[in-house]
Design an enzyme around this catalytic site. Structure first.
Site, PDB file in Angstrom:
ATOM      1  N   SER A 239      -8.136  -3.884  -3.270  1.00  0.00           N
ATOM      2  CA  SER A 239      -8.894  -3.946  -2.020  1.00  0.00           C
ATOM      3  C   SER A 239      -9.197  -2.548  -1.485  1.00  0.00           C
ATOM      4  CB  SER A 239      -8.096  -4.730  -0.981  1.00  0.00           C
ATOM      5  OG  SER A 239      -6.899  -4.053  -0.681  1.00  0.00           O
ATOM      6  N   THR A 240     -10.247  -2.461  -0.698  1.00  0.00           N
ATOM      7  CA  THR A 240     -10.651  -1.185  -0.118  1.00  0.00           C
ATOM      8  C   THR A 240      -9.579  -0.672   0.848  1.00  0.00           C
ATOM      9  OG1 THR A 240     -12.965  -1.728  -0.429  1.00  0.00           O
ATOM     10  CG2 THR A 240     -12.486  -0.052   1.218  1.00  0.00           C
ATOM     11  N   GLY A 243      -6.864   0.810  -1.206  1.00  0.00           N
ATOM     12  CA  GLY A 243      -7.449   2.004  -1.829  1.00  0.00           C
ATOM     13  C   GLY A 243      -7.466   3.181  -0.867  1.00  0.00           C
ATOM     14  N   CYS A 294     -14.969  -8.335  -8.366  1.00  0.00           N
ATOM     15  CA  CYS A 294     -15.373  -7.258  -7.449  1.00  0.00           C
ATOM     16  C   CYS A 294     -16.877  -7.013  -7.521  1.00  0.00           C
ATOM     17  CB  CYS A 294     -14.597  -5.995  -7.736  1.00  0.00           C
ATOM     18  SG  CYS A 294     -14.547  -5.588  -9.477  1.00  0.00           S
ATOM     19  N   GLU A 391     -16.577  -8.643   1.879  1.00  0.00           N
ATOM     20  CA  GLU A 391     -16.277  -9.252   0.592  1.00  0.00           C
ATOM     21  C   GLU A 391     -15.452 -10.525   0.834  1.00  0.00           C
ATOM     22  OE1 GLU A 391     -13.570  -7.084  -2.041  1.00  0.00           O
ATOM     23  OE2 GLU A 391     -14.968  -7.478  -3.669  1.00  0.00           O
TER      24      GLU A 391
HETATM   25  P1  NAD Z   1      -4.565  -5.703  -2.799  1.00  0.00           P
HETATM   26  O1  NAD Z   1      -5.401  -4.473  -2.800  1.00  0.00           O
HETATM   27  O2  NAD Z   1      -3.561  -5.871  -1.714  1.00  0.00           O
HETATM   28  O3  NAD Z   1      -3.747  -5.785  -4.183  1.00  0.00           O
HETATM   29  C1  NAD Z   1      -4.148  -5.173  -5.397  1.00  0.00           C
HETATM   30  C2  NAD Z   1      -2.918  -4.557  -6.064  1.00  0.00           C
HETATM   31  O4  NAD Z   1      -2.405  -3.513  -5.240  1.00  0.00           O
HETATM   32  C3  NAD Z   1      -1.761  -5.525  -6.272  1.00  0.00           C
HETATM   33  O5  NAD Z   1      -1.117  -5.203  -7.478  1.00  0.00           O
HETATM   34  C4  NAD Z   1      -0.852  -5.222  -5.091  1.00  0.00           C
HETATM   35  O6  NAD Z   1       0.488  -5.549  -5.306  1.00  0.00           O
HETATM   36  C5  NAD Z   1      -1.014  -3.727  -4.966  1.00  0.00           C
HETATM   37  N1  NAD Z   1      -0.733  -3.153  -3.650  1.00  0.00           N
HETATM   38  C6  NAD Z   1      -0.789  -3.762  -2.445  1.00  0.00           C
HETATM   39  N2  NAD Z   1      -0.497  -2.887  -1.476  1.00  0.00           N
HETATM   40  C7  NAD Z   1      -0.246  -1.697  -2.066  1.00  0.00           C
HETATM   41  C8  NAD Z   1       0.085  -0.390  -1.591  1.00  0.00           C
HETATM   42  N3  NAD Z   1       0.231  -0.139  -0.298  1.00  0.00           N
HETATM   43  N4  NAD Z   1       0.244   0.604  -2.491  1.00  0.00           N
HETATM   44  C9  NAD Z   1       0.072   0.379  -3.809  1.00  0.00           C
HETATM   45  N5  NAD Z   1      -0.235  -0.812  -4.312  1.00  0.00           N
HETATM   46  C10 NAD Z   1      -0.407  -1.853  -3.456  1.00  0.00           C
HETATM   47  O7  NAD Z   1      -5.523  -6.937  -2.878  1.00  0.00           O
HETATM   48  P2  NAD Z   1      -5.177  -8.462  -2.425  1.00  0.00           P
HETATM   49  O8  NAD Z   1      -4.343  -8.466  -1.191  1.00  0.00           O
HETATM   50  O9  NAD Z   1      -4.658  -9.149  -3.608  1.00  0.00           O
HETATM   51  O10 NAD Z   1      -6.626  -8.989  -2.093  1.00  0.00           O
HETATM   52  C11 NAD Z   1      -7.222  -8.682  -0.859  1.00  0.00           C
HETATM   53  C12 NAD Z   1      -8.707  -8.520  -1.002  1.00  0.00           C
HETATM   54  O11 NAD Z   1      -8.967  -7.394  -1.833  1.00  0.00           O
HETATM   55  C13 NAD Z   1      -9.445  -9.651  -1.675  1.00  0.00           C
HETATM   56  O12 NAD Z   1      -9.777 -10.666  -0.804  1.00  0.00           O
HETATM   57  C14 NAD Z   1     -10.653  -8.941  -2.216  1.00  0.00           C
HETATM   58  O13 NAD Z   1     -11.633  -8.839  -1.228  1.00  0.00           O
HETATM   59  C15 NAD Z   1     -10.140  -7.580  -2.561  1.00  0.00           C
HETATM   60  N6  NAD Z   1      -9.816  -7.423  -3.989  1.00  0.00           N
HETATM   61  C16 NAD Z   1     -10.655  -6.700  -4.767  1.00  0.00           C
HETATM   62  C17 NAD Z   1     -10.381  -6.570  -6.118  1.00  0.00           C
HETATM   63  C18 NAD Z   1     -11.261  -5.798  -7.032  1.00  0.00           C
HETATM   64  O14 NAD Z   1     -11.280  -6.091  -8.214  1.00  0.00           O
HETATM   65  N7  NAD Z   1     -11.954  -4.786  -6.582  1.00  0.00           N
HETATM   66  C19 NAD Z   1      -9.270  -7.169  -6.665  1.00  0.00           C
HETATM   67  C20 NAD Z   1      -8.398  -7.887  -5.840  1.00  0.00           C
HETATM   68  C21 NAD Z   1      -8.705  -7.991  -4.503  1.00  0.00           C
END
Ligand code: NAD
Ligand code: MG
Length: 480
Positions: A239-240, A243, A294, A391
């Site tokens: 997620s953004t 990120g 995504c 999104e």
């Molecule tokens: P997220 O960004 O929370 O999770 C993605 C990964 O990051 C997971 O492995 C998670 O455990 C890890 N993570 C979470 N917090 C972290 C942190 N502080 N530091 C390092 N790693 C961390 O995504 P989500 O909660 O699963 O989904 C939320 C939203 O994000 C979705 O609704 C969607 O809009 C978006 N998303 C986008 C993609 C993509 O491919 N670009 C993928 C998943 C989700």
């Protein structure tokens, strides 16, 4: 579903081919080990809510051990091996993925909820293709355009999402190993099982211990990994919001960073487009993988003169989609990956209605257990609506219209994201005109959601930076 002309007999893929252990450890230094300070949590099948296994939520000391193992492997073996030797290991990993493809596809569908047709025909073949492709680069890095002898960075900390668990693992691990780095990878908390199966494949391939380490867990584990001082490179897809946090924590360190974040892609259909093909592309664009993509084509921009006709055909097509058991080979739409994601989709869809857009779904029975959302489209959407800007990451399409190419372009680019776009038209000159002006990392013409390991993928603006795939994908793992 709904208006199907006849029913298909169920054609379930057997799950007997997968052997899921009641609990798993962490893959560190070439072995499955018990956690030091981690705890355990359950992972479920989103289509049935059945508990599949228990996995570790790795703690800081576990992450520390994994980074130390990756460092030892980097210093001791991997960075010293000639490229052609690294290449042999990558070819071996690719072939083992192919040999175990049926098992991996079934496991992915059970853990993620995606239809077996997709895990079998898209995800797993692309995983093998990525390893084959980067295996080929391992001994040719001097010809990749980064100088005669580009050097690896060291230890890569990689965090991936749940939408393409094994494929995102391949996008991360294959280029990292080809360039001579070692890795610690954290899969998403809801989809750890294929990464653990891949750990077994690493053992089968006799990969030197510590070159690949897999630590399971949620956000805290991910944070411990990306913030670890022993990590030289951070690669994140998700997620953004997360990120942004990662970019902040990495700022001012020597770590190299690539981010692949969200999107809100426009799929633009002009009045001269082949409409039936466009309908297939729209369906593939937003309903592939339940819209958990995504680069999903979540905004349909239809030229006004054909919008009604296009919508009629699209609705008719949606009435034929089959939603249900992900392991049934007839299934088009599987389960939503988690109750949290289902809640997010419901919430944003409710906002769409509150803001005045009109919601439509085909008649559709949802299974009683598991997490499900019907294919949905919204008409009467304007650019101000949240469902046109945010999104949703689910099977929800927002439909907007336009009159001129300039207006289509303006609307398509009116987003904080910039990952992908689609253009449907008979005119090659119009495709080129649009492609030059769309602020999107990938522009598909008369197709959508096509992936190939030779082709770079990545975003502009809030979709992130850096490219994965192709020759470009090597750069993020090289000291250049
Ligand atoms: P997220 O960004 O929370 O999770 C993605 C990964 O990051 C997971 O492995 C998670 O455990 C890890 N993570 C979470 N917090 C972290 C942190 N502080 N530091 C390092 N790693 C961390 O995504 P989500 O909660 O699963 O989904 C939320 C939203 O994000 C979705 O609704 C969607 O809009 C978006 N998303 C986008 C993609 C993509 O491919 N670009 C993928 C998943 C989700
Ligand atoms: Mg999250």
């Amino acid at each position: 579903m709904g208006t199907g002309m006849f029913d298909y007999a169920p054609a379930p893929e057997s799950r007997a081919i997968v052997d899921i252990a009641p609990s798993y450890g962490l893959f560190i230094g070439g072995e499955m080990v018990d956690p030091t300070d981690g705890t355990r949590f359950k992972t479920v099948n989103p289509a049935t809510e059945e508990v599949l296994s228990e996995v570790v939520a790795a703690g800081p000391q576990d992450v520390d051990r994994a980074v130390a193992a990756a460092r030892a492997a980097y210093d001791g073996t991997w960075s010293r091996l000639p490229g052609r030797e690294r290449g042999k290991y990558l070819y071996r990993l690719a072939r083992l993925v192919q040999e175990r493809s049926r098992e991996l596809a079934v496991l992915e569908s059970i853990d993620n909820g995606k239809p077996i047709r997709e895990s079998r025909d898209v995800d797993v073949p692309l995983v093998a293709a990525h390893f084959f492709y980067y295996a080929g680069w391992a001994d040719k890095l001097g010809y990749a355009g980064f100088g005669p002898d580009p050097r690896p960075l060291g230890v890569a900390g990689q965090v991936i999402p749940w939408n393409f668990p094994l494929l995102m693992l391949a996008w991360k691990i294959a280029p990292a190993l080809a360039t001579g780095n070692t890795v610690v990878l954290k899969p998403a908390e809801t989809t750890p099982l294929t990464a653990l199966a891949f750990a077994d494949i690493c053992r089968q391939a006799d990969l030197p211990p510590g070159v690949v380490n897999i630590v399971t867990g949620a956000g805290d584990t991910g944070r411990a990994l990306v913030e670890h001082p022993g990590v030289d490179k951070v690669a994140f897809t998700g997620s953004t919001d997360v990120g942004r946090q990662i970019a902040r924590s990495v700022a001012g360190t020597r770590k190299k960073l690539t981010l692949e974040l969200g999107g809100k892609a426009a799929n633009i259909v002009f009045d001269d487009a082949p409409l039936d093909q466009a309908v297939e592309g729209i369906v593939n664009g937003i309903f592939f993988n339940q819209g958990h993509v995504c680069c999903a084509g979540s905004r349909l921009l239809a030229q006004e003169s054909i919008a009604d006709e296009l919508l009629d055909r699209l609705k008719r097509r949606l009435g034929t989609l089959r939603l249900g058991d992900p392991l049934d080979k007839n299934t088009d739409i599987g389960a939503i990956n988690s109750p949290e994601q289902l809640e997010r989709i419901r919430e944003l869809s409710a906002v769409g209605e509150q803001e005045g857009a009109e919601r439509w779904s085909p008649a559709c029975d949802l299974p009683d257990r598991g997490y499900w959302f019907p294919p949905t489209l919204f008409t009467g959407v304007t650019q101000a609506h949240r469902i046109a800007r945010e999104e949703i990451f689910g099977p929800v399409l927002s439909v907007l219209t336009f009159r001129t190419p300039a207006e289509a372009l303006e609307k398509a680019n009116n987003t904080p994201y910039g990952l992908s776009a689609g253009v449907w038209t008979d005119k090659g000159s119009r495709i080129l005109w649009m492609a030059q002006r769309l602020r999107a990392g990938v522009v598909w013409a008369n197709t959508f959601n096509r992936f190939d390991p030779t082709s770079p993928f990545g975003g502009y603006k809030e979709s992130g930076f850096g490219r994965e795939g192709g020759r470009h994908g090597l750069e993020g793992y090289l000291d250049v």
